[in-house]
Design a protein around this motif. Structure first.
Motif, PDB file in Angstrom:
ATOM      1  N   MET A  58       0.829  -1.185   0.000  1.00 12.24           N
ATOM      2  CA  MET A  58       0.000   0.000   0.000  1.00 12.24           C
ATOM      3  C   MET A  58       0.870   1.244   0.000  1.00 12.24           C
ATOM      4  N   LEU A  59       0.336   2.304  -0.554  1.00 12.48           N
ATOM      5  CA  LEU A  59       1.024   3.586  -0.584  1.00 12.48           C
ATOM      6  C   LEU A  59       0.586   4.395   0.634  1.00 12.48           C
ATOM      7  N   TYR A  60       1.574   4.873   1.396  1.00  9.34           N
ATOM      8  CA  TYR A  60       1.316   5.678   2.582  1.00  9.34           C
ATOM      9  C   TYR A  60       2.015   7.020   2.449  1.00  9.34           C
ATOM     10  N   GLU A  61       1.457   8.024   3.102  1.00  3.35           N
ATOM     11  CA  GLU A  61       2.119   9.314   3.222  1.00  3.35           C
ATOM     12  C   GLU A  61       2.219   9.642   4.699  1.00  3.35           C
ATOM     13  N   MET A  62       3.426   9.954   5.148  1.00  3.93           N
ATOM     14  CA  MET A  62       3.660  10.273   6.541  1.00  3.93           C
ATOM     15  C   MET A  62       4.160  11.706   6.637  1.00  3.93           C
ATOM     16  N   ILE A  63       3.565  12.463   7.541  1.00  2.00           N
ATOM     17  CA  ILE A  63       4.037  13.803   7.848  1.00  2.00           C
ATOM     18  C   ILE A  63       4.486  13.780   9.290  1.00  2.00           C
ATOM     19  N   GLY A  64       5.707  14.234   9.534  1.00  5.33           N
ATOM     20  CA  GLY A  64       6.255  14.238  10.882  1.00  5.33           C
ATOM     21  C   GLY A  64       6.670  15.631  11.287  1.00  5.33           C
ATOM     22  N   ILE A  65       6.616  15.872  12.588  1.00 10.59           N
ATOM     23  CA  ILE A  65       7.053  17.142  13.149  1.00 10.59           C
ATOM     24  C   ILE A  65       8.115  16.830  14.186  1.00 10.59           C
ATOM     25  N   VAL A  66       9.301  17.394  13.989  1.00 12.59           N
ATOM     26  CA  VAL A  66      10.436  17.180  14.878  1.00 12.59           C
ATOM     27  C   VAL A  66      10.637  18.443  15.699  1.00 12.59           C
ATOM     28  N   ARG A  67      11.018  18.270  16.953  1.00 16.56           N
ATOM     29  CA  ARG A  67      11.225  19.420  17.830  1.00 16.56           C
ATOM     30  C   ARG A  67      12.329  20.327  17.297  1.00 16.56           C
ATOM     31  N   CYS A  68      12.199  21.605  17.608  1.00 18.70           N
ATOM     32  CA  CYS A  68      13.223  22.577  17.235  1.00 18.70           C
ATOM     33  C   CYS A  68      14.208  22.729  18.391  1.00 18.70           C
ATOM     34  N   GLY A  69      15.357  23.308  18.075  1.00 16.03           N
ATOM     35  CA  GLY A  69      16.350  23.563  19.092  1.00 16.03           C
ATOM     36  C   GLY A  69      15.961  24.750  19.952  1.00 16.03           C
ATOM     37  N   THR A  80       4.573  -2.966   8.416  1.00 16.99           N
ATOM     38  CA  THR A  80       5.727  -2.076   8.375  1.00 16.99           C
ATOM     39  C   THR A  80       5.319  -0.657   8.716  1.00 16.99           C
ATOM     40  N   GLN A  81       4.184  -0.214   8.199  1.00 17.39           N
ATOM     41  CA  GLN A  81       3.693   1.125   8.507  1.00 17.39           C
ATOM     42  C   GLN A  81       3.435   1.251   9.997  1.00 17.39           C
ATOM     43  N   VAL A 119      -1.136   8.309   6.550  1.00 16.30           N
ATOM     44  CA  VAL A 119      -2.418   8.023   5.926  1.00 16.30           C
ATOM     45  C   VAL A 119      -2.179   7.125   4.713  1.00 16.30           C
ATOM     46  N   LYS A 120      -3.145   6.252   4.465  1.00 15.57           N
ATOM     47  CA  LYS A 120      -3.083   5.373   3.295  1.00 15.57           C
ATOM     48  C   LYS A 120      -3.660   6.138   2.121  1.00 15.57           C
ATOM     49  N   LEU A 121      -2.949   6.150   1.017  1.00 16.78           N
ATOM     50  CA  LEU A 121      -3.395   6.842  -0.190  1.00 16.78           C
ATOM     51  C   LEU A 121      -3.974   5.832  -1.163  1.00 16.78           C
ATOM     52  N   GLY A 122      -5.181   6.087  -1.626  1.00 18.97           N
ATOM     53  CA  GLY A 122      -5.786   5.227  -2.634  1.00 18.97           C
ATOM     54  C   GLY A 122      -6.232   3.892  -2.081  1.00 18.97           C
ATOM     55  N   ASP A 123      -6.603   3.020  -2.988  1.00 20.62           N
ATOM     56  CA  ASP A 123      -7.103   1.701  -2.617  1.00 20.62           C
ATOM     57  C   ASP A 123      -6.134   0.585  -3.007  1.00 20.62           C
TER      58      ASP A 123
END
Length: 119
Positions: A1-12, A78-79, A98-102
């Protein structure tokens, strides 16, 4: 499956971006995907933005975050492993997949490259 991940990492300190931490986190997630037979389709560095609201995570309050996006093909197991690994990392403020498409090729061909400003 195709997934899209958006992550936010802490700033210094004082909201300064810490690109080294972002690279380490993306490398860890990428290696986990590749070891399980997945494929990384695209990777993007969105930069530092103010969070919509203050986020408390790992006993710290965050006002800014360094955003990145990763699009990858992998199994759902794996996701889930990537999601749980990032959830345990204290440098990660938030991550969402999020999973993209079917899963059909004709549907996946409609999704293009991740777009963002190149600064």
């Amino acid at each position: 499956m195709l997934y899209e991940m958006i992550g936010i990492v802490r700033c210094g300190p004082k909201g300064a971006p810490n690109l080294g931490e972002v690279k380490e986190i993306v490398l860890t997630a990428g290696q986990l995907i590749l070891r399980q037979g997945g494929v990384i389709r695209s990777l993007g560095n969105w930069g530092v933005f103010s969070l919509p609201r203050t986020v408390s995570r790992h006993q710290m309050r965050h006002h800014n975050g360094h955003y990145f996006a990763m699009r990858f093909d992998s199994s759902s197991a794996t996701q889930e492993a990537v999601r749980s690994t990032l959830a345990l990392d204290p440098r990660v403020v938030r991550s969402m997949s999020v999973k993209l498409g079917d899963g059909k090729l004709e549907t996946l061909s409609r999704f293009g490259k991740v777009e963002w400003d190149q600064k």
